[in-house]
Enzyme design. Structure first.
Site, PDB file in Angstrom:
ATOM      1  N   LYS A 222       0.765  -1.477  -0.084  1.00 47.28           N
ATOM      2  CA  LYS A 222       0.263  -0.575   0.133  1.00 47.28           C
ATOM      3  C   LYS A 222       0.838   0.867  -0.011  1.00 47.28           C
ATOM      4  O   LYS A 222       1.077   1.496   0.875  1.00 47.28           O
ATOM      5  CB  LYS A 222      -1.093  -0.214   1.390  1.00 47.28           C
TER       6      LYS A 222
ATOM      7  N   GLY B  14       6.046   5.469   8.747  1.00 48.62           N
ATOM      8  CA  GLY B  14       5.660   6.337   8.243  1.00 48.62           C
ATOM      9  C   GLY B  14       5.268   6.956   9.374  1.00 48.62           C
ATOM     10  O   GLY B  14       6.406   6.329  10.359  1.00 48.62           O
TER      11      GLY B  14
ATOM     12  N   THR C 244       4.636   8.634  13.016  1.00 44.27           N
ATOM     13  CA  THR C 244       4.029   7.613  13.807  1.00 44.27           C
ATOM     14  C   THR C 244       2.874   7.499  15.240  1.00 44.27           C
ATOM     15  O   THR C 244       2.504   6.705  15.692  1.00 44.27           O
ATOM     16  CB  THR C 244       4.558   8.617  15.285  1.00 44.27           C
TER      17      THR C 244
ATOM     18  N   GLY D  97       1.088   4.590  13.065  1.00 43.91           N
ATOM     19  CA  GLY D  97       1.613   3.707  13.464  1.00 43.91           C
ATOM     20  C   GLY D  97       1.334   3.324  14.899  1.00 43.91           C
ATOM     21  O   GLY D  97       1.075   1.544  15.144  1.00 43.91           O
TER      22      GLY D  97
ATOM     23  N   GLU E 102       8.549   1.648  11.417  1.00 44.06           N
ATOM     24  CA  GLU E 102       9.378   2.471  10.949  1.00 44.06           C
ATOM     25  C   GLU E 102       8.844   3.532  11.747  1.00 44.06           C
ATOM     26  O   GLU E 102       8.056   3.741  10.010  1.00 44.06           O
ATOM     27  CB  GLU E 102      10.460   2.408  10.357  1.00 44.06           C
TER      28      GLU E 102
ATOM     29  N   CYS F 263      13.056  10.669   7.286  1.00 41.95           N
ATOM     30  CA  CYS F 263      13.071  10.662   8.906  1.00 41.95           C
ATOM     31  C   CYS F 263      14.353  10.718  10.502  1.00 41.95           C
ATOM     32  O   CYS F 263      13.984  11.101  11.404  1.00 41.95           O
ATOM     33  CB  CYS F 263      12.729   9.087   9.297  1.00 41.95           C
TER      34      CYS F 263
ATOM     35  N   GLU G 123       8.009  16.796  14.659  1.00 40.28           N
ATOM     36  CA  GLU G 123       8.289  16.593  13.689  1.00 40.28           C
ATOM     37  C   GLU G 123       7.914  17.282  12.624  1.00 40.28           C
ATOM     38  O   GLU G 123       6.501  17.668  12.462  1.00 40.28           O
ATOM     39  CB  GLU G 123       8.618  15.244  13.037  1.00 40.28           C
TER      40      GLU G 123
HETATM   41  P1  NAD Z   1       1.708   8.558   6.874  1.00 38.64           P
HETATM   42  O1  NAD Z   1       1.732   7.836   8.896  1.00 38.64           O
HETATM   43  O2  NAD Z   1       0.346   9.612   7.484  1.00 38.64           O
HETATM   44  O3  NAD Z   1       1.240   7.559   6.513  1.00 38.64           O
HETATM   45  C1  NAD Z   1       2.364   6.417   5.182  1.00 38.64           C
HETATM   46  C2  NAD Z   1       1.284   5.514   5.312  1.00 38.64           C
HETATM   47  O4  NAD Z   1       0.191   4.569   5.993  1.00 38.64           O
HETATM   48  C3  NAD Z   1       0.865   6.344   4.496  1.00 38.64           C
HETATM   49  O5  NAD Z   1       0.682   4.794   2.659  1.00 38.64           O
HETATM   50  C4  NAD Z   1      -0.772   6.130   4.215  1.00 38.64           C
HETATM   51  O6  NAD Z   1      -1.391   6.255   3.297  1.00 38.64           O
HETATM   52  C5  NAD Z   1      -1.116   4.815   5.622  1.00 38.64           C
HETATM   53  N1  NAD Z   1      -1.898   5.029   6.245  1.00 38.64           N
HETATM   54  C6  NAD Z   1      -2.678   6.274   6.825  1.00 38.64           C
HETATM   55  N2  NAD Z   1      -3.159   5.643   7.882  1.00 38.64           N
HETATM   56  C7  NAD Z   1      -3.567   4.382   7.794  1.00 38.64           C
HETATM   57  C8  NAD Z   1      -4.051   3.760   8.665  1.00 38.64           C
HETATM   58  N3  NAD Z   1      -4.982   3.944   9.530  1.00 38.64           N
HETATM   59  N4  NAD Z   1      -3.801   2.247   8.052  1.00 38.64           N
HETATM   60  C9  NAD Z   1      -3.318   1.878   8.036  1.00 38.64           C
HETATM   61  N5  NAD Z   1      -2.066   2.739   6.904  1.00 38.64           N
HETATM   62  C10 NAD Z   1      -2.458   3.883   6.841  1.00 38.64           C
HETATM   63  O7  NAD Z   1       3.333   8.876   6.857  1.00 38.64           O
HETATM   64  P2  NAD Z   1       4.233   9.922   5.735  1.00 38.64           P
HETATM   65  O8  NAD Z   1       2.837  10.938   6.138  1.00 38.64           O
HETATM   66  O9  NAD Z   1       3.015   9.032   4.644  1.00 38.64           O
HETATM   67  O10 NAD Z   1       5.626   9.719   6.343  1.00 38.64           O
HETATM   68  C11 NAD Z   1       5.935  10.569   6.634  1.00 38.64           C
HETATM   69  C12 NAD Z   1       6.169  10.122   8.108  1.00 38.64           C
HETATM   70  O11 NAD Z   1       6.939   8.715   7.879  1.00 38.64           O
HETATM   71  C13 NAD Z   1       6.941  11.141   8.583  1.00 38.64           C
HETATM   72  O12 NAD Z   1       6.930  10.324  10.080  1.00 38.64           O
HETATM   73  C14 NAD Z   1       8.549  10.489   8.711  1.00 38.64           C
HETATM   74  O13 NAD Z   1       9.683  10.735   9.848  1.00 38.64           O
HETATM   75  C15 NAD Z   1       8.005   8.725   8.531  1.00 38.64           C
HETATM   76  N6  NAD Z   1       9.558   7.985   7.910  1.00 38.64           N
HETATM   77  C16 NAD Z   1       9.854   7.325   8.724  1.00 38.64           C
HETATM   78  C17 NAD Z   1      10.942   6.237   8.518  1.00 38.64           C
HETATM   79  C18 NAD Z   1      11.744   5.603   9.097  1.00 38.64           C
HETATM   80  O14 NAD Z   1      12.663   4.379   8.335  1.00 38.64           O
HETATM   81  N7  NAD Z   1      11.700   5.598  10.147  1.00 38.64           N
HETATM   82  C19 NAD Z   1      11.456   6.557   6.261  1.00 38.64           C
HETATM   83  C20 NAD Z   1      10.452   6.968   6.236  1.00 38.64           C
HETATM   84  C21 NAD Z   1       9.612   8.023   6.915  1.00 38.64           C
END
Ligand code: NAD
Length: 487
Positions: free
Chosen positions: A173, A226, A228, A231, A248, A282, A383
């Site tokens: 996804k 994605g 926190t 997550g 992550e 991140c 963040e």
């Molecule tokens: P996000 O959490 O908004 O989305 C990430 C993914 O989760 C997307 O595909 C989104 O559609 C999906 N998603 C959203 N709600 C969901 C739910 N209820 N159930 C299942 N899936 C769902 O994050 P983002 O804005 O896309 O990315 C940025 C974030 O990702 C930042 O906080 C960044 O720090 C983090 N990030 C972490 C790492 C790491 O390895 N630690 C790497 C890259 C990005």
């Protein structure tokens, strides 16, 4: 290439979700219209995945033969690296140098997992009776991979390669803003010969499509990268099924400059660590701690070097700081800085959209350095995920450790000093999954990656990366021909 069809259960077809436009943040133009999935597509993908994963042709495929397939995928990604890079630059705004690097890193991930797979052993354990005892690993079945928008093809590969190496089927996804490159990856994987049903790519809303994948009772693991907040939501849903997850998540990483640091190396590393990828990383080093004895001169040099960074479109080879991924995200970054200033922060450079020809139509934000706040300020705790650095002085190592660790996050840390023993001792006291000493934002697929505290759960990469997608099973074989004595 058309993106209106999505890849479900080994077939290209329209998904049950609405078509969406993907916007180029460099100029606001439409890159492509792409399809999205609905709940019915998730159902079909899981069912096909379940069947494909259970097929002995896949489940029992010899590791060296599965490794060959992974190598073919790696080779095909590399062969398409320029095309992937151009698409991803249009879709995310990132520089071509970065997107090409991400494509090559994805190819390398498939190759590394192929090599690791070929050299993995199950073990014969030491028996405590007349038994042959084994500890073996088996695929989980169907797993979900949910990825963010900031490094699409690399984060897709980081989950897909070990999950396939382990013998699973995968539902991928991608993030709402960056689905195109994941659909292109599906074409590559299919072309390399992955049997149908083992991969479905399901773009769409996280709260709908992502949530349906997480909650589906046949999904045996979720690998998530994605924010926190998301997550935590996934962890809560996983708790209902007692399903393993890897998370992550976000970060607010400290970068520490000791008084004896090599200033040129530190400045280059800090600039790269926070402003490359336009800060959408991140592990970006966003809290800069500089020893008070050199704070003023160091920060003055850093500001001058920041002002010399070239901001421009990702397609210009000279660009160092490209637009942010979306206009809405640019506004979110600007909001963080405005609130910080209202709360007393001083802007040393940046603090708004760059002025000049060519910037008006894109989601640009100037590299920004703030100071004049303490670590408990919102700008040091939240963040931002943009090109924003906060500079803070420190006096002694004990108070530095306390302040650097005073964050809900624990993803990464940078240390700049010529005193290696001191750097090592400090590295061991910092709550972070990765510490870089005299370098920053360097990665190797063979080195495990993950966060502490609210930055995540579990580790990706490394040889054990494949094990994260497997169940461990113990087998006892009775070798004594006599019946068990008890009966
Ligand atoms: P996000 O959490 O908004 O989305 C990430 C993914 O989760 C997307 O595909 C989104 O559609 C999906 N998603 C959203 N709600 C969901 C739910 N209820 N159930 C299942 N899936 C769902 O994050 P983002 O804005 O896309 O990315 C940025 C974030 O990702 C930042 O906080 C960044 O720090 C983090 N990030 C972490 C790492 C790491 O390895 N630690 C790497 C890259 C990005």
């Amino acid at each position: 290439m058309s993106f209106e069809e999505i890849y479900v259960a080994g077939r290209w077809r329209r998904g049950a979700g609405a078509l969406r436009e993907s916007i180029n943040p460099a100029d606001g133009s439409v890159v492509a219209v792409h399809g999205t999935a609905g709940i019915a597509d998730v159902e079909e993908a899981v069912e096909a995945g379940r069947r494909a994963a259970a097929d002995p042709a896949w489940r029992d495929m010899m590791p060296h033969l599965r490794a060959r397939l992974l190598h073919r995928i790696g080779d095909a990604i590399e062969a398409d690296a320029d095309g992937i890079a151009a698409l991803q630059t249009a879709d995310t705004g990132k520089t071509l140098a970065e997107t090409r690097g991400l494509a090559l890193s994805a190819a390398g991930t498939f190759r590394y997992m192929a090599a690791a797979l070929e050299t993995m052993d199950d073990v014969l354990t030491t028996p405590r009776g007349p038994n042959l005892t084994l500890s073996v690993h088996e695929p989980i079945g169907v797993v979900g991979a949910i990825t963010p928008w900031n490094s699409p093809i690399a984060s897709d590969a980081q989950k897909l390669a070990p999950a396939l190496a382990a013998g699973n089927a995968v539902l991928l996804k991608p993030a709402e803003w960056t689905s195109l490159v994941s659909l292109r990856l599906a074409r590559i994987v299919e072309g390399a010969g992955l049997p149908p049903g083992l991969l479905s790519v399901l773009p769409g809303d996280g709260a709908v499509v992502g949530d349906a994948i997480v909650r589906h009772r046949q999904i045996g693991k979720i690998a998530f990268t994605g924010g926190t907040v998301t997550g935590r939501r996934i962890a809560a849903a996983a708790a209902q099924k007692l399903m393993p997850i890897s998370l992550e998540l976000g970060g607010k990483s400290p970068t520490i400059v000791m008084a004896d640091a090599d200033i040129d190396r530190a400045i280059a590393g800090i600039l790269y660590g926070v402003f490359s990828s336009t800060g959408q990383s991140c592990i970006a080093g966003t809290r800069l701690f500089v020893h008070r004895s050199i704070f003023d001169s160091f920060v003055a040099q850093l500001v001058a070097r920041t002002q010399a960074l070239r901001v421009g479109p990702g397609t210009d080879p000279a660009t160092q700081v490209a637009p942010l991924v979306a206009f809405a995200h640019r506004d979110s970054v600007a909001g963080h800085v405005e609130r910080a200033v209202a709360a007393g922060a001083e802007i040393l450079t940046g603090g708004g959209r760059p002025v000049g020809e060519g910037y008006a139509g894109g989601a640009y934000y100037a590299p920004t350095i703030l100071t004049g706040v303490t670590n408990d300020a919102a700008i040091c705790q939240q963040e931002v995920f943009g090109p924003v650095l906060v500079a803070l002085p420190f006096d002694d190592v004990d108070s530095l450790v306390e302040t650097a660790n005073d964050s809900v996050y624990g993803l990464a840390c940078g240390i700049w000093t010529r005193d290696f023993p001191a750097a090592y001792a400090l590295a061991r006291r910092i709550e972070a999954g990765t510490v870089w000493i005299n370098t920053y934002k360097q990665f190797s697929i063979s080195t495990p990656f993950g966060g502490m505290k609210e930055s995540g759960l579990g580790r990706e990469k490394g040889r054990d990366g494949i094990r994260q997608y497997m169940n461990q099973k113990s087998i006892y074989v009775g070798m004594d021909p006599a019946p068990l004595r008890w009966a």
